[in-house]
Design an enzyme around this catalytic site. Structure first.
Site, PDB file in Angstrom:
ATOM      1  N   HIS A 122      -6.272   6.213  -2.500  1.00 44.97           N
ATOM      2  CA  HIS A 122      -6.830   4.874  -2.676  1.00 44.97           C
ATOM      3  C   HIS A 122      -8.174   4.956  -3.409  1.00 44.97           C
ATOM      4  CE1 HIS A 122      -7.289   0.713  -1.527  1.00 44.97           C
ATOM      5  NE2 HIS A 122      -8.490   0.957  -1.038  1.00 44.97           N
TER       6      HIS A 122
ATOM      7  N   SER B 193      -8.888  -2.783  -4.623  1.00 43.88           N
ATOM      8  CA  SER B 193      -8.713  -2.973  -3.184  1.00 43.88           C
ATOM      9  C   SER B 193      -9.070  -4.394  -2.743  1.00 43.88           C
ATOM     10  CB  SER B 193      -9.543  -1.913  -2.463  1.00 43.88           C
ATOM     11  OG  SER B 193      -8.979  -1.671  -1.226  1.00 43.88           O
TER      12      SER B 193
HETATM   13  C1  GCU Z   1      -9.068  -1.656   4.149  1.00 43.94           C
HETATM   14  C2  GCU Z   1      -8.211  -2.893   4.182  1.00 43.94           C
HETATM   15  C3  GCU Z   1      -7.502  -3.144   2.858  1.00 43.94           C
HETATM   16  C4  GCU Z   1      -8.497  -3.119   1.729  1.00 43.94           C
HETATM   17  C5  GCU Z   1      -9.284  -1.839   1.773  1.00 43.94           C
HETATM   18  C6  GCU Z   1     -10.422  -1.748   0.750  1.00 43.94           C
HETATM   19  O1  GCU Z   1      -8.254  -0.521   4.072  1.00 43.94           O
HETATM   20  O2  GCU Z   1      -7.298  -2.751   5.244  1.00 43.94           O
HETATM   21  O3  GCU Z   1      -6.842  -4.397   2.883  1.00 43.94           O
HETATM   22  O4  GCU Z   1      -7.844  -3.310   0.503  1.00 43.94           O
HETATM   23  O5  GCU Z   1      -9.913  -1.705   3.039  1.00 43.94           O
HETATM   24  O6  GCU Z   1     -10.935  -2.767   0.329  1.00 43.94           O
HETATM   25  O7  GCU Z   1     -10.811  -0.613   0.426  1.00 43.94           O
END
Ligand code: GCU
Length: 445
Positions: free
Chosen positions: A422, A281
């Site tokens: 995610h 992420s």
């Molecule tokens: C949020 C953000 C993303 C990122 C994510 C994370 O959702 O919008 O860009 O990748 O956090 O780091 O879990």
């Protein structure tokens, strides 16, 4: 909770008079970071609504001249790198600081004797105070020669990646998360091991690899200021914020990964030509940027990195440039804001970030339910980085159609989209270990 019957008449009439305001305030308080901040943002999740876009060709210079060979690619590469540096992540200061290290602890009998666990503190100044970077390192005891290593940042402290009671509990600022035992932005004992599912250390060790991790907040806490991480170490006198073209937090995290690599290169147990950088992420964005700038990272892994990571910005699918700059104003440099709601104006896109890693092996992974990170955009980015790999005599990504769920493909670029949301889990790591075996040769004892 008050009932209306208990309110005095003045309060009651004020409530009636302002009832619409109260309802609105109540509504906003339910979504504190969503509604008041950017009420007009609705992510697009409809493939049919993706705008028409033309991707800049990594193999054509800004002036229209085509790149025909390796030498020209090196010049074009510098052009692309320069753009990402000054307009997206911000310029990384150089030269790096001289770090000194100290071993905080060693356990030769970790993981029931399978591994040696070490904690190493990298001091970035000649003081013993923060900022410093604590590396948590596991190396396999059975190895007969230096082994390849995975290096990745973690979100909530080194003590969260494993339940061992003697890993130093981070005392640095953390993002709020009471479920994880983070209270008042500080870790508590109950946060030990809360992120262990993201770090299958035993599996990594059994496959003959080392694992090193660092809490991202040691480098720069994930909040919109530039006071308590590494940025102040590089300020000119009177400066208190990075300039518009200077590094944000992702830039600092990438820099910190390189400092950890400086140290890993000194570790005898590790093969310094086989250090893989990995991130999930926001930390996947940092891993890609680290891999793009620092060729010592022999293999680069982006797990669900999404917008500002592997995903193509021009698709404006899920999270967009405007949205990310709005929600996380400290991640990129201020110059990147020019492209808020203006992805069409971007002279680069993220496939060119991936291309900067060529010819080194690169793995991009998505998750089916992680539409916010735009899995198709992540895949297409890998497709469009492939011509650079080919120019350099490598295969790149072996397919041009998106594979089915849980069907990894592995060329010099690897890709999978797994079922689920995610996250980074054991399935993802199995693929990364297979991919590393493919490129480094198996390290299994
Ligand atoms: C949020 C953000 C993303 C990122 C994510 C994370 O959702 O919008 O860009 O990748 O956090 O780091 O879990």
């Amino acid at each position: 909770m008050h009932s209306f019957a208990n309110l005095d008449s003045l309060t009651y009439s004020v409530m009636i008079k302002h009832s619409s305001i109260l309802i609105l305030l109540y509504f906003f308080s339910m979504f504190p970071s969503e509604l008041p901040a950017q009420p007009d943002f609705v992510p697009n999740y409809d493939e049919g609504q993706v705008p028409n876009y033309t991707l800049p060709d990594p193999l054509v210079f800004k002036n229209g001249v085509e790149v025909k060979g390796e030498l020209e690619w090196q010049q074009r590469r510098a052009e692309i790198l320069q753009f990402f540096s000054s307009q997206v992540y911000g310029v990384t200061p150089s030269p790096p600081l001289n770090t000194k290290s100290k071993v905080l602890s060693t356990d030769n009998d970790a993981l029931s004797g399978k591994a040696t666990r070490k904690e190493i503190r990298l001091f970035l100044t000649n003081k013993k105070t923060r900022p410093y970077i604590d590396i948590l390192l596991f190396t396999p005891n059975q190895a007969t020669r230096p082994v390849p290593a995975f290096l990745g940042l973690n979100f909530y402290g080194n003590h969260t990646v494993h339940t061992a009671p003697n890993i130093t509990l981070s005392d640095q600022w953390m993002r709020a998360n009471e479920d994880f035992g983070i209270v008042n932005h500080r870790a508590t004992e109950s946060s030990r091991g809360v992120r262990a599912s993201r770090w299958p250390i035993e599996m990594i060790i059994d496959r003959g690899y080392a694992l090193a991790t660092v809490y991202c907040g040691d480098i720069d806490p994930d909040k919109n200021d530039f006071q308590d991480g590494v940025h102040p170490l590089f300020y000119q006198s009177g400066q208190s914020m990075p300039e518009s073209n200077e590094w944000g937090t992702i830039g600092a995290w990438a820099w910190g990964l390189s400092r950890a690599a400086d140290h890993l290169q000194q570790e005898e147990a590790i093969n310094d030509n086989q250090i893989a950088v990995i991130g999930h992420s926001r930390l996947g964005k940092a891993a890609l940027w680290a891999g793009a700038q620092d060729a010592r990272f022999a293999l680069v892994i982006s797990n669900n990195s999404g917008c500002g990571g592997a995903a193509l910005s021009k698709r404006a699918y899920g999270e967009t440039v405007g949205r990310i700059n709005h929600s996380f104003p400290h991640w990129f440099c201020n110059n990147f804001e020019q492209y808020n709601k203006n992805e069409a104006g971007l002279p680069v896109d993220q496939h060119q970030l991936l291309a900067l890693i060529a010819p080194r092996p690169l793995y991009v992974a998505s998750a089916e339910e992680d539409q916010w990170a735009d899995p198709r955009g992540e895949f297409l980015s890998a497709v469009h980085a492939t011509p650079v790999y080919k120019l350099l005599g490598k295969e790149g990504l072996p397919v041009s159609e998106m594979p089915e769920i849980d069907q990894p493909v592995m060329g010099t670029i690897g890709y999978h989209i797994r079922h689920g949301g995610h996250d980074i889990n054991a399935y993802d790591w199995q693929q990364y270990l297979d991919f590393a075996d493919k490129h480094f040769g198996s390290s299994a004892p």
